[in-house]
Design an enzyme around this catalytic site. Structure first.
Site, PDB file in Angstrom:
ATOM      1  N   HIS A  25      -3.316  -7.260   1.791  1.00 40.10           N
ATOM      2  CA  HIS A  25      -3.333  -6.276   0.851  1.00 40.10           C
ATOM      3  C   HIS A  25      -2.440  -7.193  -0.559  1.00 40.10           C
ATOM      4  CE1 HIS A  25      -3.044  -2.617  -1.248  1.00 40.10           C
ATOM      5  NE2 HIS A  25      -2.045  -3.054  -1.819  1.00 40.10           N
ATOM      6  N   ASP A  27      -1.325  -7.300  -4.270  1.00 40.96           N
ATOM      7  CA  ASP A  27      -1.037  -6.506  -5.457  1.00 40.96           C
ATOM      8  C   ASP A  27      -1.092  -7.403  -6.740  1.00 40.96           C
ATOM      9  OD1 ASP A  27      -0.461  -3.799  -4.332  1.00 40.96           O
ATOM     10  OD2 ASP A  27       1.242  -4.647  -3.441  1.00 40.96           O
ATOM     11  N   GLY A 134       4.846  -0.998  -9.186  1.00 44.73           N
ATOM     12  CA  GLY A 134       5.427  -2.059 -10.013  1.00 44.73           C
ATOM     13  C   GLY A 134       6.343  -2.879  -9.327  1.00 44.73           C
ATOM     14  N   PHE A 135       7.098  -2.512  -8.269  1.00 40.21           N
ATOM     15  CA  PHE A 135       8.120  -3.231  -7.572  1.00 40.21           C
ATOM     16  C   PHE A 135       7.671  -3.094  -6.092  1.00 40.21           C
ATOM     17  CE2 PHE A 135       9.437  -2.824 -11.882  1.00 40.21           C
ATOM     18  CZ  PHE A 135       9.905  -3.972 -12.160  1.00 40.21           C
ATOM     19  N   GLY A 136       8.156  -3.991  -5.082  1.00 37.55           N
ATOM     20  CA  GLY A 136       8.228  -3.687  -3.769  1.00 37.55           C
ATOM     21  C   GLY A 136       9.307  -2.902  -3.546  1.00 37.55           C
ATOM     22  N   GLY A 137       9.775  -2.626  -2.226  1.00 39.05           N
ATOM     23  CA  GLY A 137      10.922  -1.951  -1.770  1.00 39.05           C
ATOM     24  C   GLY A 137      11.604  -0.882  -2.297  1.00 39.05           C
ATOM     25  N   ASP A 167       0.106   3.321   0.040  1.00 42.04           N
ATOM     26  CA  ASP A 167       0.820   2.115  -0.143  1.00 42.04           C
ATOM     27  C   ASP A 167       2.227   2.426  -0.900  1.00 42.04           C
ATOM     28  OD1 ASP A 167       1.250  -0.298  -1.052  1.00 42.04           O
ATOM     29  OD2 ASP A 167      -0.387  -0.404  -2.691  1.00 42.04           O
ATOM     30  N   GLY A 168       3.324   1.944  -0.239  1.00 46.09           N
ATOM     31  CA  GLY A 168       4.841   2.134  -0.592  1.00 46.09           C
ATOM     32  C   GLY A 168       5.667   2.796   0.392  1.00 46.09           C
ATOM     33  N   GLY A 169       6.767   2.090   0.384  1.00 46.63           N
ATOM     34  CA  GLY A 169       7.761   2.683   1.346  1.00 46.63           C
ATOM     35  C   GLY A 169       7.306   3.126   2.878  1.00 46.63           C
TER      36      GLY A 169
HETATM   37 ZN    ZN Z   1      -0.651  -2.041  -3.588  1.00 50.80          ZN
END
Ligand code: ZN
Length: 214
Positions: A25, A27, A134-137, A167-169
């Protein structure tokens, strides 16, 4: 890949090639649709050279329709655009298909699933953002579960083949509940790259088990 060490992309992809990960994946952020800037076509093309797995490219950019041919050339197998960034979404989906890629649409946390009602049959994938992009984590948004249920109902009702991607967390605590709610694809960044043993973390994500040794 956003959570990986960008100075070691080839090594990371070697590790992922040997793991049970199904897709890679990517981004792509432009500093306009989202505050952050990540990477573009040259980096995707470099990743393509080192991976045996399909590239799942998530465009968090304005005017994504301008770059469809470029990402096809770079080696994207799946190309996902944001509904909020696409004025002529139906045409954009057609263009992605014309370039022999699978077409996905992503929804930000504030965007309702029913906005896809008139194009769900055309889609191969719907990506639900379970954090603000916008951001990981970032921390997982709990409303995601009911969104998955609404989307699953729409997909079944309209006889769509679209997969549901989250997608995310995503972590080793919510992975099972997400799949039980109807998710088909889980994107994991930190859960994999912060783990002592990323291959093992991927195994646990894939088999919906928890890493009891970590
Ligand atoms: Zn993504």
């Amino acid at each position: 890949m956003l959570s990986s060490d960008f100075s070691r992309i080839a090594e990371t992809l070697d590790m992922l090639n040997k793991s049970e990960a199904d897709w890679i994946h990517c981004d792509v952020m432009d500093g306009r649709f989202v505050p952050n800037i990540t990477f573009g076509m040259p980096v995707v093309a470099a990743m393509k050279k080192h991976t045996t797995k399909p590239l799942d490219v998530h465009l968090m950019i304005v005017e994504p329709e301008k770059y469809i041919a470029d990402f096809a050339k770079a080696g994207a197998d799946w190309l996902t655009v944001h509904l909020e960034a696409s004025t002529h979404l139906h045409r954009t989906i057609q263009q992605i298909h014309q370039h022999q890629m699978k077409a996905g649409v992503s929804l930000n946390p504030h965007t309702g699933v029913m906005q896809l009602e008139d194009c769900i049959e055309e889609l191969d994938l719907v990506l639900i953002m379970s954090v603000n992009p916008g951001f990981g984590g970032q921390r997982f948004i709990e409303n995601t579960y009911s969104k998955i249920a609404t989307l699953k109902e729409l997909i079944l009702r309209r006889n769509s083949k679209a997969l549901i991607e989250i997608d995310g967390g995503v972590d080793l605590h919510n992975h099972k509940r997400l799949v039980e709610a109807g998710a088909d694809v889980l994107v994991a960044g930190n859960t994999v790259f912060s783990a002592k043993n990323p291959v093992e973390a991927i195994y646990h994500l894939k088999h919906l088990t928890q890493n009891i040794t970590a």
